[in-house]
Motif scaffolding. Structure first.
Motif, short mmCIF file in Angstrom:
data_model
loop_
_atom_site.label_atom_id
_atom_site.label_comp_id
_atom_site.label_asym_id
_atom_site.label_seq_id
_atom_site.Cartn_x
_atom_site.Cartn_y
_atom_site.Cartn_z
N ASN A 11 75.77 -0.18 56.71
CA ASN A 11 77.13 0.04 57.20
C ASN A 11 77.34 1.46 57.72
O ASN A 11 78.48 1.89 57.90
CB ASN A 11 78.14 -0.29 56.09
N GLY A 12 76.26 2.18 57.97
CA GLY A 12 76.33 3.47 58.62
C GLY A 12 77.05 4.53 57.80
O GLY A 12 76.99 4.55 56.58
N ASP A 13 77.73 5.43 58.51
CA ASP A 13 78.45 6.54 57.89
C ASP A 13 79.72 5.99 57.25
O ASP A 13 80.77 5.92 57.91
CB ASP A 13 78.75 7.60 58.95
N CYS A 18 67.50 10.07 56.27
CA CYS A 18 68.14 9.08 57.13
C CYS A 18 67.49 7.72 56.98
O CYS A 18 66.27 7.63 56.89
CB CYS A 18 68.05 9.53 58.59
N PRO A 19 68.26 6.64 56.94
CA PRO A 19 69.70 6.59 57.19
C PRO A 19 70.56 6.71 55.94
O PRO A 19 71.77 6.54 55.99
CB PRO A 19 69.87 5.20 57.80
N ASP A 66 73.50 12.21 60.54
CA ASP A 66 74.15 11.03 61.09
C ASP A 66 75.30 10.52 60.23
O ASP A 66 75.96 9.55 60.61
CB ASP A 66 73.12 9.90 61.28
N ASN A 67 75.53 11.13 59.08
CA ASN A 67 76.56 10.65 58.15
C ASN A 67 77.54 11.76 57.77
O ASN A 67 77.70 12.08 56.58
CB ASN A 67 75.89 10.08 56.89
N PRO A 79 70.45 4.78 61.73
CA PRO A 79 71.58 4.00 61.24
C PRO A 79 72.15 3.11 62.34
O PRO A 79 71.82 3.25 63.51
CB PRO A 79 72.60 5.08 60.83
N THR A 80 73.02 2.21 61.92
CA THR A 80 73.51 1.20 62.85
C THR A 80 74.87 1.54 63.44
O THR A 80 75.43 0.76 64.19
CB THR A 80 73.63 -0.14 62.12
N THR A 81 75.42 2.71 63.10
CA THR A 81 76.73 3.06 63.65
C THR A 81 76.57 4.03 64.80
O THR A 81 75.62 4.80 64.85
CB THR A 81 77.61 3.71 62.57
N ASP A 124 77.13 7.33 67.29
CA ASP A 124 77.28 8.75 67.00
C ASP A 124 78.71 9.20 67.23
O ASP A 124 79.51 8.52 67.86
CB ASP A 124 76.34 9.57 67.89
#
Length: 443
Positions: free
Chosen positions: A329-331, A357-358, A366-367, A407-409, A411
């Motif tokens: 679910n990313g950041d 990461c991630p 990235d988070n 990650p999947t979200t 930037d």
């Protein structure tokens, strides 16, 4: 590691005009044209070389919803809809022992002090590393970096060393079920005892006889050669042989941590539990996945967070979270708040965030939003109950973190093309809710 994206800043050329606009913005609330700013100081862009042998594999739990499966009635408490606490900041005197996985080898040892300074002097009492599991010599501890971790552990009496130990060589080589089944039966018959005796003797010789041994972690999945699914009964017998072999070594004080991954995965983890006599801690590796699953669902799902707590309580065991962090679910700052509150409420013996990461917050740019939550909750925390307020320089990792999937979200978006960002200082940006953007058409 995904390329880092950093916003370009420009100094204001019209200071007087900017002051007027800023005053209006402060009175009205967050600026409509503001771009959320990363509160962490800038660090050099790092390349992402392949990680060294021994880095743990990124969890490979499928990103599909776990089917609704009833929790078995034997030895497993019922999983209802628990009352989930609202996110709260833990009081200083209630901070459980914590640390992070930063790298398996000497780099991880060096980064412990750097992460502590980034957290305002917080006490990282838990060091976490992994034996590679490529060959039996790895599992016997015939690797140089154990010496470095032993020195870190022995520098202070209140520190804890957590060591993940594979149960088979070729542990991440995709060995087929039939061969895994045969290996488990050979282990249950005692064929591999001497390897674990050698490991126990090495840990005692290094003066870390109280190491927490996370033996055969995530056994309920499909990733590792030490998985349980092909033959749960032989797996349990093999676990028990390893524990008794290591406990028989003079001078040892090991604690053994039974740690599945959260959820049912390939097989219910309760079917792999080897018994109260050989388990000291019931752990759980819990990442923010699969995609779209809320924290409440992670709590309530079969074999999830609540079932883990209930199972450990029913068996009179302490809990732990050897691996946890962001993922599908990313950041996700909400996940970070809720997981920290969960840890504060349930008081595990220890927890170690996976920090690359991630999943991570310090070694992963990235988070930024989840990173801000983690840092604000744990900054300056000590285990004596008083935050350390001494100003500390903010370090950056001295070497690149291990490579991991991006990650999947998306930037953080850059400023609009017709807008020039102004560097007004972090205090002003904090109250604005982001970096102020001075639009050209305002002239």
């Amino acid at each position: 590691m995904a390329p880092q994206h950093r916003r370009v800043r420009a100094r204001a050329k019209a200071v007087g005009a900017a002051a007027v606009v800023v005053s209006a913005a402060l009175a009205a609330g967050p600026a409509a044209g503001a771009v959320p700013a990363d509160p962490r100081p800038a660090v050099p862009v790092r390349a992402a070389p392949a990680g060294p042998p021994g880095e743990p594999a990124v969890p490979t739990v499928p990103a599909v919803d776990v089917p609704a499966v009833d929790v078995p009635s034997v030895g497993v408490p019922s999983v209802g809809a628990p009352s989930v606490p609202q996110p709260v900041l833990p009081a200083p005197h209630r901070v459980p022992a914590f640390g992070a996985f930063l790298a398996s080898d000497e780099r991880g040892v060096a980064r412990m002090d750097e992460l502590s300074r980034w957290l305002g002097g917080a006490e990282l009492r838990v060091g976490h590393t992994y034996l590679p599991g490529n060959r039996w010599s790895d599992i016997e501890g015939d690797i140089g970096f154990l010496d470095s971790w032993a020195r870190w552990r022995n520098a202070r009496n209140d520190r804890m060393l957590v060591l993940n130990v594979p149960m088979q060589e070729r542990n991440e080589e995709g060995v087929l079920d039939d061969e895994v089944r045969a290996l488990l039966r050979r282990g249950a018959a005692g064929e591999f005892d001497h390897h674990f005796r050698a490991l126990a003797e090495r840990l005692v010789a290094l003066k870390v006889p109280d190491t927490v041994v996370v033996l055969g972690w995530e056994m309920n999945g499909v990733t590792y050669t030490h998985r349980c699914g092909p033959d749960p009964e032989s797996w349990k017998q093999y676990w028990n042989r390893i524990v008794r072999t290591m406990r028989a070594v003079p001078g040892q004080k090991f604690r053994f941590d039974f740690t599945p991954s959260r959820g049912r995965d390939a097989v219910p983890w309760t079917e792999c539990y080897p018994g109260d006599d050989t388990v000291d801690i019931v752990g759980m590796d819990s990442y923010d996945q699969p995609a779209g699953r809320s924290f409440d669902e992670q709590v309530r799902e079969p074999y999830g967070l609540q079932a883990h707590v209930d199972f450990a309580k029913a068996h009179g065991k302490q809990i732990s979270y050897p691996e946890w962090g962001l993922f599908r679910n990313g950041d996700n700052p909400e996940y970070m708040r809720r997981m920290l509150a969960w840890i504060d409420r349930h008081r595990p013996l220890y927890n170690t965030l996976t920090d690359y990461c991630p999943h991570g917050v310090w070694q992963c740019d990235d988070n930024p939003h989840a990173s801000r939550v983690y840092r604000s909750v744990l900054s300056g925390r000590t285990h004596d109950g008083e935050p350390d307020t001494t100003p500390q320089p903010t370090p950056v990792p001295t070497t690149p973190p291990p490579t991991a999937p991006a990650p999947t979200t998306p930037d953080t978006p850059p400023p609009p093309e017709d807008c020039s960002p102004l560097d007004l200082g972090r205090w002003v940006e904090y109250w604005l809710g982001g970096q102020f953007c001075f639009r050209f058409d305002w002239w």
